[in-house]
Design a protein around this motif. Structure first.
Motif, PDB file in Angstrom:
ATOM      1  N   LEU A  25       0.808  -1.209   0.000  1.00  0.00           N
ATOM      2  CA  LEU A  25       0.000   0.000   0.000  1.00  0.00           C
ATOM      3  C   LEU A  25       0.846   1.266   0.000  1.00  0.00           C
ATOM      4  CD1 LEU A  25      -3.018   0.745   0.091  1.00  0.00           C
ATOM      5  CD2 LEU A  25      -2.810   0.874   2.582  1.00  0.00           C
ATOM      6  N   ARG A  26       1.987   1.213   0.655  1.00  0.00           N
ATOM      7  CA  ARG A  26       2.809   2.412   0.836  1.00  0.00           C
ATOM      8  C   ARG A  26       3.851   2.621  -0.267  1.00  0.00           C
ATOM      9  NH1 ARG A  26       2.700   4.964   5.682  1.00  0.00           N
ATOM     10  NH2 ARG A  26       4.848   5.645   5.420  1.00  0.00           N
ATOM     11  N   LEU A  27       4.119   1.611  -1.063  1.00  0.00           N
ATOM     12  CA  LEU A  27       5.103   1.765  -2.135  1.00  0.00           C
ATOM     13  C   LEU A  27       4.659   2.821  -3.146  1.00  0.00           C
ATOM     14  CD1 LEU A  27       6.053  -1.960  -2.827  1.00  0.00           C
ATOM     15  CD2 LEU A  27       7.638  -0.165  -2.117  1.00  0.00           C
ATOM     16  N   GLN A  28       5.634   3.522  -3.706  1.00  0.00           N
ATOM     17  CA  GLN A  28       5.369   4.513  -4.746  1.00  0.00           C
ATOM     18  C   GLN A  28       5.647   3.883  -6.108  1.00  0.00           C
ATOM     19  OE1 GLN A  28       4.104   7.643  -4.035  1.00  0.00           O
ATOM     20  NE2 GLN A  28       3.993   6.807  -1.948  1.00  0.00           N
ATOM     21  N   TYR A  29       4.626   3.785  -6.933  1.00  0.00           N
ATOM     22  CA  TYR A  29       4.763   3.124  -8.224  1.00  0.00           C
ATOM     23  C   TYR A  29       4.936   4.152  -9.337  1.00  0.00           C
ATOM     24  CZ  TYR A  29       2.730  -0.418  -5.241  1.00  0.00           C
ATOM     25  OH  TYR A  29       2.488  -1.263  -4.190  1.00  0.00           O
ATOM     26  N   ARG A  30       5.924   3.920 -10.181  1.00  0.00           N
ATOM     27  CA  ARG A  30       6.241   4.854 -11.262  1.00  0.00           C
ATOM     28  C   ARG A  30       5.541   4.491 -12.573  1.00  0.00           C
ATOM     29  NH1 ARG A  30      10.636   8.167 -10.679  1.00  0.00           N
ATOM     30  NH2 ARG A  30      11.799   8.021  -8.733  1.00  0.00           N
ATOM     31  N   SER A  31       5.107   3.257 -12.701  1.00  0.00           N
ATOM     32  CA  SER A  31       4.499   2.822 -13.952  1.00  0.00           C
ATOM     33  C   SER A  31       3.700   1.556 -13.711  1.00  0.00           C
ATOM     34  CB  SER A  31       5.577   2.558 -15.006  1.00  0.00           C
ATOM     35  OG  SER A  31       6.368   1.434 -14.624  1.00  0.00           O
ATOM     36  N   TRP A  32       2.923   1.173 -14.718  1.00  0.00           N
ATOM     37  CA  TRP A  32       2.144  -0.061 -14.628  1.00  0.00           C
ATOM     38  C   TRP A  32       3.057  -1.289 -14.471  1.00  0.00           C
ATOM     39  CZ3 TRP A  32       1.833  -4.632 -17.234  1.00  0.00           C
ATOM     40  CH2 TRP A  32       0.725  -5.430 -16.969  1.00  0.00           C
ATOM     41  N   PRO A  33       4.140  -1.438 -15.226  1.00  0.00           N
ATOM     42  CA  PRO A  33       5.017  -2.603 -15.018  1.00  0.00           C
ATOM     43  C   PRO A  33       5.635  -2.629 -13.623  1.00  0.00           C
ATOM     44  CG  PRO A  33       5.454  -1.606 -17.146  1.00  0.00           C
ATOM     45  CD  PRO A  33       4.564  -0.658 -16.405  1.00  0.00           C
ATOM     46  N   ASN A  34       6.006  -1.445 -13.121  1.00  0.00           N
ATOM     47  CA  ASN A  34       6.575  -1.374 -11.787  1.00  0.00           C
ATOM     48  C   ASN A  34       5.554  -1.828 -10.744  1.00  0.00           C
ATOM     49  OD1 ASN A  34       7.158   0.635  -9.202  1.00  0.00           O
ATOM     50  ND2 ASN A  34       9.015  -0.161 -10.157  1.00  0.00           N
ATOM     51  N   THR A  73      -6.170  -4.494  -1.719  1.00  0.00           N
ATOM     52  CA  THR A  73      -5.008  -3.617  -1.634  1.00  0.00           C
ATOM     53  C   THR A  73      -4.349  -3.435  -2.998  1.00  0.00           C
ATOM     54  OG1 THR A  73      -4.602  -4.340   0.642  1.00  0.00           O
ATOM     55  CG2 THR A  73      -2.778  -3.257  -0.487  1.00  0.00           C
ATOM     56  N   ALA A  74      -4.247  -4.509  -3.761  1.00  0.00           N
ATOM     57  CA  ALA A  74      -3.648  -4.431  -5.101  1.00  0.00           C
ATOM     58  C   ALA A  74      -4.464  -3.507  -6.004  1.00  0.00           C
ATOM     59  CB  ALA A  74      -3.551  -5.825  -5.707  1.00  0.00           C
ATOM     60  N   VAL A  75      -5.784  -3.647  -5.971  1.00  0.00           N
ATOM     61  CA  VAL A  75      -6.649  -2.794  -6.803  1.00  0.00           C
ATOM     62  C   VAL A  75      -6.549  -1.339  -6.374  1.00  0.00           C
ATOM     63  CG1 VAL A  75      -9.043  -2.290  -7.408  1.00  0.00           C
ATOM     64  CG2 VAL A  75      -8.239  -4.658  -7.374  1.00  0.00           C
ATOM     65  N   PHE A  76      -6.585  -1.106  -5.053  1.00  0.00           N
ATOM     66  CA  PHE A  76      -6.516   0.266  -4.544  1.00  0.00           C
ATOM     67  C   PHE A  76      -5.191   0.919  -4.927  1.00  0.00           C
ATOM     68  CE2 PHE A  76      -5.306   3.324  -1.266  1.00  0.00           C
ATOM     69  CZ  PHE A  76      -6.406   4.176  -1.289  1.00  0.00           C
ATOM     70  N   SER A  77      -4.082   0.174  -4.794  1.00  0.00           N
ATOM     71  CA  SER A  77      -2.774   0.749  -5.119  1.00  0.00           C
ATOM     72  C   SER A  77      -2.664   1.073  -6.604  1.00  0.00           C
ATOM     73  CB  SER A  77      -1.656  -0.209  -4.695  1.00  0.00           C
ATOM     74  OG  SER A  77      -1.721  -1.430  -5.423  1.00  0.00           O
ATOM     75  N   TYR A  78      -3.330   0.295  -7.449  1.00  0.00           N
ATOM     76  CA  TYR A  78      -3.300   0.550  -8.886  1.00  0.00           C
ATOM     77  C   TYR A  78      -4.007   1.867  -9.215  1.00  0.00           C
ATOM     78  CZ  TYR A  78      -4.386   0.137 -13.845  1.00  0.00           C
ATOM     79  OH  TYR A  78      -4.514   0.385 -15.194  1.00  0.00           O
ATOM     80  N   PHE A  79      -5.184   2.055  -8.649  1.00  0.00           N
ATOM     81  CA  PHE A  79      -5.922   3.289  -8.948  1.00  0.00           C
ATOM     82  C   PHE A  79      -5.263   4.503  -8.300  1.00  0.00           C
ATOM     83  CE2 PHE A  79      -9.279   0.241 -10.006  1.00  0.00           C
ATOM     84  CZ  PHE A  79      -9.683   0.779 -11.229  1.00  0.00           C
ATOM     85  N   GLY A  92      13.347   5.762 -15.160  1.00  0.00           N
ATOM     86  CA  GLY A  92      13.049   5.521 -13.749  1.00  0.00           C
ATOM     87  C   GLY A  92      11.884   4.582 -13.522  1.00  0.00           C
ATOM     88  N   ASP A  93      11.216   4.182 -14.614  1.00  0.00           N
ATOM     89  CA  ASP A  93      10.042   3.326 -14.493  1.00  0.00           C
ATOM     90  C   ASP A  93      10.368   1.853 -14.620  1.00  0.00           C
ATOM     91  OD1 ASP A  93       8.535   5.597 -14.264  1.00  0.00           O
ATOM     92  OD2 ASP A  93       8.061   5.691 -16.409  1.00  0.00           O
ATOM     93  N   ARG A  94      11.618   1.498 -14.669  1.00  0.00           N
ATOM     94  CA  ARG A  94      11.997   0.106 -14.845  1.00  0.00           C
ATOM     95  C   ARG A  94      11.535  -0.744 -13.659  1.00  0.00           C
ATOM     96  NH1 ARG A  94      18.263   1.023 -16.837  1.00  0.00           N
ATOM     97  NH2 ARG A  94      17.772   1.844 -18.923  1.00  0.00           N
ATOM     98  N   ILE A  95      11.298  -2.012 -13.954  1.00  0.00           N
ATOM     99  CA  ILE A  95      10.884  -2.947 -12.907  1.00  0.00           C
ATOM    100  C   ILE A  95      11.990  -3.081 -11.862  1.00  0.00           C
ATOM    101  CG2 ILE A  95      10.337  -5.362 -12.459  1.00  0.00           C
ATOM    102  CD1 ILE A  95       9.024  -5.447 -15.201  1.00  0.00           C
ATOM    103  N   SER A  96      11.608  -3.027 -10.605  1.00  0.00           N
ATOM    104  CA  SER A  96      12.576  -3.104  -9.512  1.00  0.00           C
ATOM    105  C   SER A  96      13.233  -4.482  -9.453  1.00  0.00           C
ATOM    106  CB  SER A  96      11.877  -2.811  -8.183  1.00  0.00           C
ATOM    107  OG  SER A  96      12.693  -3.157  -7.109  1.00  0.00           O
ATOM    108  N   VAL A  97      14.551  -4.482  -9.317  1.00  0.00           N
ATOM    109  CA  VAL A  97      15.282  -5.749  -9.168  1.00  0.00           C
ATOM    110  C   VAL A  97      14.860  -6.449  -7.881  1.00  0.00           C
ATOM    111  CG1 VAL A  97      17.562  -6.780  -8.850  1.00  0.00           C
ATOM    112  CG2 VAL A  97      17.251  -4.928 -10.514  1.00  0.00           C
ATOM    113  N   ALA A  98      14.616  -5.663  -6.820  1.00  0.00           N
ATOM    114  CA  ALA A  98      14.204  -6.239  -5.535  1.00  0.00           C
ATOM    115  C   ALA A  98      12.892  -7.002  -5.664  1.00  0.00           C
ATOM    116  CB  ALA A  98      14.076  -5.140  -4.495  1.00  0.00           C
ATOM    117  N   SER A  99      11.962  -6.452  -6.424  1.00  0.00           N
ATOM    118  CA  SER A  99      10.667  -7.119  -6.589  1.00  0.00           C
ATOM    119  C   SER A  99      10.841  -8.449  -7.323  1.00  0.00           C
ATOM    120  CB  SER A  99       9.691  -6.219  -7.344  1.00  0.00           C
ATOM    121  OG  SER A  99      10.117  -6.002  -8.689  1.00  0.00           O
TER     122      SER A  99
END
Length: 298
Positions: A25-34, A73-79, A92-99
Motif C-alpha cells: 500500500l505504501r510503495l510509490q509506483y512509477r508505472s504499470w510494469p513497476n 489492496t492491489a486494486v486500490f494501489s493501482y488506482f 526511472g520506471d523500470r521494474i525493480s530488481v528487488a521485486s
C-alpha cells in the motif's frame, strides 16, 4: 522460551501478511510494469503465508481474509498510481530488481510447499485414526518448508494433527495454560489398520503446555504392526491406552486418547510409519496431507 513459542507461531503468519499488505500500500509506483512487479512479489509472500503459516493459532479461516485483503489492496494501489501520475515510460520506471528477487525466492518456496502434498517414495495408506470433528495438519508433507521440526529431527515423514473448534482454532485463546482448553486433548484414538500391537508406553505424565519432556521424545505411545508396515502414534494421554503388546487390533478399534506427554509443546497426535525399518510416507484413505490440510470426520 518454549512457553512463548505458540504465541510466536500464532503471530507469525498474521504479522507477515499484515506487513506485506502495508508495504504494498505504501510503495510509490512509477508505472504499470513497476506496480505489477511489486504486486507479484507481495502476492508471492501472501501465498507463502497462506500455504505454510500455522493458522490454527488465530483461525484457519483468517488466511482467506488476508487473500481478500490482498486483492483489495492491489486494486486500490493501482488506482492510486493512476491518479497520482499518468503513465509515461521513462528510465526511472523500470521494474525493480528487488521485486523480481522477492518473487523468485517465494515462488521457489511456494513450489516446494505445493509439492509437499505429493511425497516421493513408498506410501503407506491407512484409515484416518480420529473420528469426530474437523482436524488440521500442523506439520506434515514432503518439504522442510511445511514440516520443519520433523525434517530437522530426521523424522520428516511424520505428521502432527490437532482438532479445530467452530472458529477454526485449536483453542479459544492463543496459548492457554490448561490442557483441557485444547480441542484434541482427550480425543479418542482409533486403530488406522488391522494388525497387532508391538510396543506400548503408558506411564509418563501429560506436560503443561509449553513444557516439553525432551528426555522422552515420544511420550506415551503405541507401535502398531500393520500388513503394510509399522505405525507409531505418540504423545498419548497417561492411563488411556487400552491395549498391550501382543493384542490384535482391528480397523476403528479404540486404542487410547490424545494427550501431551513427551517432547511436545501442546496436545496433538504425532503419527509416523516405517516399513522394513525404513521411514515411509503416510496417506489416509488415499489422501496425502501437508500443513493446513483439513480432515472432517462425522
Amino acid at each position: 522460551m518454549s512457553e512463548s513459542l505458540p504465541i510466536v507461531f500464532g503471530i507469525y503468519p498474521v504479522l507477515l501478511s499484515g506487513i506485506t499488505l502495508i508495504w504494498l500500500l505504501r510503495l510509490q509506483y512509477r508505472s504499470w510494469p513497476n506496480w505489477a512487479a511489486w504486486v507479484l512479489a507481495c502476492g508471492s509472500i501472501i501465498a507463502f503465508a497462506f500455504i505454510t503459516g500455522p493458522w490454527v493459532y488465530t483461525s484457519y479461516y483468517l488466511r482467506y481474509v488476508f487473500l481478500g485483503l490482498f486483492a483489495l489492496t492491489a486494486v486500490f494501489s493501482y488506482f492510486r498510481m493512476k491518479r497520482s501520475r499518468p503513465y509515461s515510460r521513462t528510465r526511472g520506471d523500470r521494474i525493480s530488481v528487488a521485486s523480481v528477487l522477492i518473487f523468485l525466492l517465494f515462488s521457489v518456496l511456494n513450489t516446494l510447499a505445493i509439492a509437499s502434498y505429493y511425497p516421493s517414495g513408498k506410501t503407506l495408506d491407512v484409515t484416518f485414526p480420529l473420528k469426530s470433528g474437523t482436524y488440521y495438519v500442523l506439520q506434515g508433507g514432503d518439504s522442510i518448508v511445511t514440516n520443519p521440526f520433523h525434517a530437522l529431527a530426521d523424522t520428516k515423514q511424520a505428521i502432527d494433527i490437532v482438532k479445530l473448534n467452530s472458529l477454526g482454532k485449536q483453542t479459544d485463546d492463543l496459548a492457554p495454560r490448561a490442557l483441557s482448553a485444547y480441542q484434541i486433548f482427550g480425543e479418542k484414538l482409533y486403530s488406522p489398520c488391522q494388525g497387532s500391537i508391538l510396543e506400548v508406553r503408558d506411564s509418563l505424565p501429560d506436560n503443561p503446555p509449553g513444557n516439553p519432556d525432551i528426555k522422552h521424545p515420544e511420550g506415551n505411545y503405541i507401535v502398531l504392526k500393520c500388513l503394510m508396515g509399522n505405525i507409531l502414534m505418540a504423545h498419548l494421554r497417561r492411563g488411556s491406552i487400552k491395549v498391550v503388546p501382543g493384542d490384535a487390533a482391528t480397523i476403528g478399534q479404540p486404542l487410547a486418547e490424545i494427550g501431551n506427554s513427551g517432547n511436545t509443546l501442546e496436545p496433538h497426535l504425532h503419527i509416523e510409519a516405517t516399513k522394513d525399518g525404513k521411514p515411509v510416507w503416510l496417506s489416509f484413505n488415499g489422501l496425502s496431507l501437508s500443513i493446513n490440510s483439513l480432515i472432517t470426520r462425522k
